[in-house]
Motif scaffolding. Structure first.
Motif, PDB file in Angstrom:
ATOM      1  N   ALA A  85      -2.785 -11.290 -13.514  1.00 54.81           N
ATOM      2  CA  ALA A  85      -2.143  -9.972 -13.548  1.00 54.81           C
ATOM      3  C   ALA A  85      -1.801  -9.437 -12.164  1.00 54.81           C
ATOM      4  CB  ALA A  85      -3.028  -8.974 -14.284  1.00 54.81           C
ATOM      5  N   THR A  86      -2.317 -10.053 -11.087  1.00 57.59           N
ATOM      6  CA  THR A  86      -1.961  -9.564  -9.752  1.00 57.59           C
ATOM      7  C   THR A  86      -0.460  -9.679  -9.494  1.00 57.59           C
ATOM      8  OG1 THR A  86      -2.280 -11.702  -8.643  1.00 57.59           O
ATOM      9  CG2 THR A  86      -4.207 -10.263  -8.816  1.00 57.59           C
ATOM     10  N   PHE A  87       0.187 -10.606 -10.171  1.00 58.77           N
ATOM     11  CA  PHE A  87       1.635 -10.762  -9.976  1.00 58.77           C
ATOM     12  C   PHE A  87       2.378  -9.528 -10.475  1.00 58.77           C
ATOM     13  CE2 PHE A  87       5.858 -12.688 -11.022  1.00 58.77           C
ATOM     14  CZ  PHE A  87       6.179 -13.089  -9.735  1.00 58.77           C
ATOM     15  N   LEU A  88       1.937  -8.972 -11.585  1.00 58.60           N
ATOM     16  CA  LEU A  88       2.564  -7.758 -12.114  1.00 58.60           C
ATOM     17  C   LEU A  88       2.324  -6.584 -11.171  1.00 58.60           C
ATOM     18  CD1 LEU A  88       3.987  -6.069 -14.268  1.00 58.60           C
ATOM     19  CD2 LEU A  88       1.782  -5.878 -15.459  1.00 58.60           C
ATOM     20  N   ILE A  89       1.092  -6.426 -10.713  1.00 59.90           N
ATOM     21  CA  ILE A  89       0.774  -5.304  -9.818  1.00 59.90           C
ATOM     22  C   ILE A  89       1.604  -5.389  -8.538  1.00 59.90           C
ATOM     23  CG2 ILE A  89      -1.050  -4.228  -8.448  1.00 59.90           C
ATOM     24  CD1 ILE A  89      -3.045  -5.301 -10.572  1.00 59.90           C
ATOM     25  N   GLY A  90       1.621  -6.576  -7.933  1.00 63.77           N
ATOM     26  CA  GLY A  90       2.367  -6.737  -6.689  1.00 63.77           C
ATOM     27  C   GLY A  90       3.856  -6.568  -6.857  1.00 63.77           C
ATOM     28  N   SER A  91       4.412  -7.089  -7.951  1.00 65.06           N
ATOM     29  CA  SER A  91       5.857  -6.991  -8.147  1.00 65.06           C
ATOM     30  C   SER A  91       6.302  -5.548  -8.348  1.00 65.06           C
ATOM     31  CB  SER A  91       6.292  -7.850  -9.338  1.00 65.06           C
ATOM     32  OG  SER A  91       5.692  -7.403 -10.539  1.00 65.06           O
ATOM     33  N   VAL A  92       5.480  -4.752  -9.013  1.00 69.34           N
ATOM     34  CA  VAL A  92       5.810  -3.329  -9.181  1.00 69.34           C
ATOM     35  C   VAL A  92       5.772  -2.612  -7.831  1.00 69.34           C
ATOM     36  CG1 VAL A  92       5.039  -1.146 -10.195  1.00 69.34           C
ATOM     37  CG2 VAL A  92       5.055  -3.226 -11.588  1.00 69.34           C
ATOM     38  N   LEU A  93       4.777  -2.932  -7.005  1.00 67.34           N
ATOM     39  CA  LEU A  93       4.697  -2.327  -5.671  1.00 67.34           C
ATOM     40  C   LEU A  93       5.907  -2.704  -4.819  1.00 67.34           C
ATOM     41  CD1 LEU A  93       0.906  -2.845  -4.845  1.00 67.34           C
ATOM     42  CD2 LEU A  93       2.060  -0.692  -5.413  1.00 67.34           C
ATOM     43  N   LEU A  94       6.336  -3.961  -4.900  1.00 62.17           N
ATOM     44  CA  LEU A  94       7.516  -4.387  -4.153  1.00 62.17           C
ATOM     45  C   LEU A  94       8.774  -3.698  -4.674  1.00 62.17           C
ATOM     46  CD1 LEU A  94       6.790  -8.203  -3.786  1.00 62.17           C
ATOM     47  CD2 LEU A  94       6.691  -6.470  -1.991  1.00 62.17           C
TER      48      LEU A  94
END
Length: 409
Positions: free
Chosen positions: A383-392
């Motif tokens: 799920a870190t991919f979702l968190i990071g992509s939203v931040l980007l």
């Protein structure tokens, strides 16, 4: 629609388009064969009967090397130049073939470490070299295609995995031999095709160090976003059911190629949105694969997972290239940090996964965990991919708003 990259390349003499195309193909094949060497090396390691923890350590021999190699890759490129740096990376991958000569754990660990070091250098050099020889839509397409090089290698390795499993020693030697053949061709072709990107490149590129890169918020989030996804994928092709992961890999090749074509025709402002949406779908698909492990819809879940993992990868990679005023040197540093941080995180997550697996029953005869607990853990990590992509996505929106205010002023 945006069809160009924001990379600010230094002026240089360009090799003929045909030569640049051949070099791009060789870059792709070289990293593709690294994936083949990794996977067939796993077959050899499994044939030696190690526990889940020791098998994970063998995988982490490569991932630890990826951390170290990624940290030094940008400086290797700067000091040696693209041709010699890539030659070194290729030679280290060929060295991985020596694993077939021994069954001693520390020796195999060292050889796998060297193999991983070569792969780490190579994956960073891919971005740095293509940014020097290509531009515009050609650069976007090359980055998209290179993003699926590893997955294509896995597809090749898994396709012939049944035959290679009967003689894993031969598999390791064959992978090294194919890499050696590409290395020999590289020595010939790159001498002509990289004449405009010589060892003196650093004198005309921007002064940008690893320290500068570590100070940038974008580089940290870009890397940490990928960490969970990378951890999940490494666990998947090492410990998941081979029948399911094969469909994930095959669908991933199709998804990444489709993503490459679509991303080259997509506006830059839409790219972070695509990544975020697919990141959310990845969690759903990964959960479905876990829940339907023994269901007749397992293949469908695997295909869906492969598509949603790899379709957004060309969009995700391109995020590093569409930053305002970014240079090839900054690209090399960004991807050095990207791979170092993501592989460092994956070392930790994969080892925790292995400890959970050993504590809950170990591995079954098919090398998959007996308990679902370690797989649940790695899905959560993904799920870190979702968190990071939203931040980007939010960061790019803020950058566009800032640029609009400057224009208005």
């Amino acid at each position: 629609m945006s069809t160009t990259s924001n990379v600010t390349a230094p002026s240089q003499e360009r090799a003929p388009a045909a030569l640049r195309f051949v070099i791009s193909v060789m870059l792709f094949l070289s990293y593709m064969l690294f994936a083949v060497a990794w996977n067939w090396g796993d077959l050899y390691v499994r044939s030696l009967g190690f526990s889940a923890s020791r098998t994970a350590l063998m995988t982490n021999a490569i991932t630890i090397a990826q951390v170290i190699g990624s940290l030094v890759a940008a400086n290797v490129l700067l000091q040696l130049g693209p041709r010699r740096a890539f030659t070194l990376a290729s030679a280290l991958i060929v060295f991985g073939g020596f694993a077939s000569l021994t069954e001693v754990f520390p020796v195999i660990f060292f050889i796998r470490f060297v193999l991983g070091l070569g792969g780490a250098l190579m994956v960073v050099l891919l971005s740095g070299i293509v940014a020097r020889i290509l531009s515009g839509r050609a650069l976007q397409i090359a980055n998209g295609v290179n993003s699926v090089a590893f997955n294509t290698g896995l597809a090749v390795a898994l396709t012939f995995g049944m035959q290679m499993n009967d003689d894993p020693t031969f598999a390791v030697v064959l992978a090294a031999g194919l890499s050696l053949a590409i290395l020999v061709l590289w020595l010939v072709v790159s001498r002509l095709g990289l004449r405009g990107a010589t060892d003196g490149q650093q004198q005309v590129d921007s002064p940008y160090t690893m320290r500068d890169g570590f100070r940038e918020w974008f580089n940290w989030v870009f890397a940490l976003a990928y960490t969970g996804l990378l951890s999940y994928y490494i666990v998947a092709f090492t410990f998941m059911d081979a029948g399911t992961i094969r469909w994930v890999v095959y669908a991933g090749v199709i998804g990444a190629l489709g993503g490459t074509l679509v991303s080259a025709r997509t506006q830059d402002r839409i790219k972070p949105v695509v990544v975020s949406v697919c990141a959310a779908l990845q969690i759903v698909a990964a959960t479905a694969v876990l829940a339907m492990a023994d269901h007749h819809l397992a293949v469908l879940a695997g295909v869906t997972l492969g598509l949603v993992i790899f379709f957004p990868m060309p969009f995700f990679v391109q995020l590093a290239f569409i930053r305002p005023g970014v240079t090839p040197r900054q690209i090399a540093v960004t991807f050095s940090i990207f791979w170092a941080v993501s592989y460092a995180g994956s070392v930790i997550f994969i080892q925790v996964f292995a400890w959970i697996a050993d504590a809950t029953g170990g591995l079954g005869p098919d090398n998959t965990p007996v308990s679902a607990a370690p797989m649940i853990f790695i899905v959560i990590v993904e799920a870190t991919f979702l968190i990071g992509s939203v931040l980007l996505w939010r960061w790019f929106k803020a950058q566009r708003a800032f640029e609009a205010e400057e224009i208005a002023a």
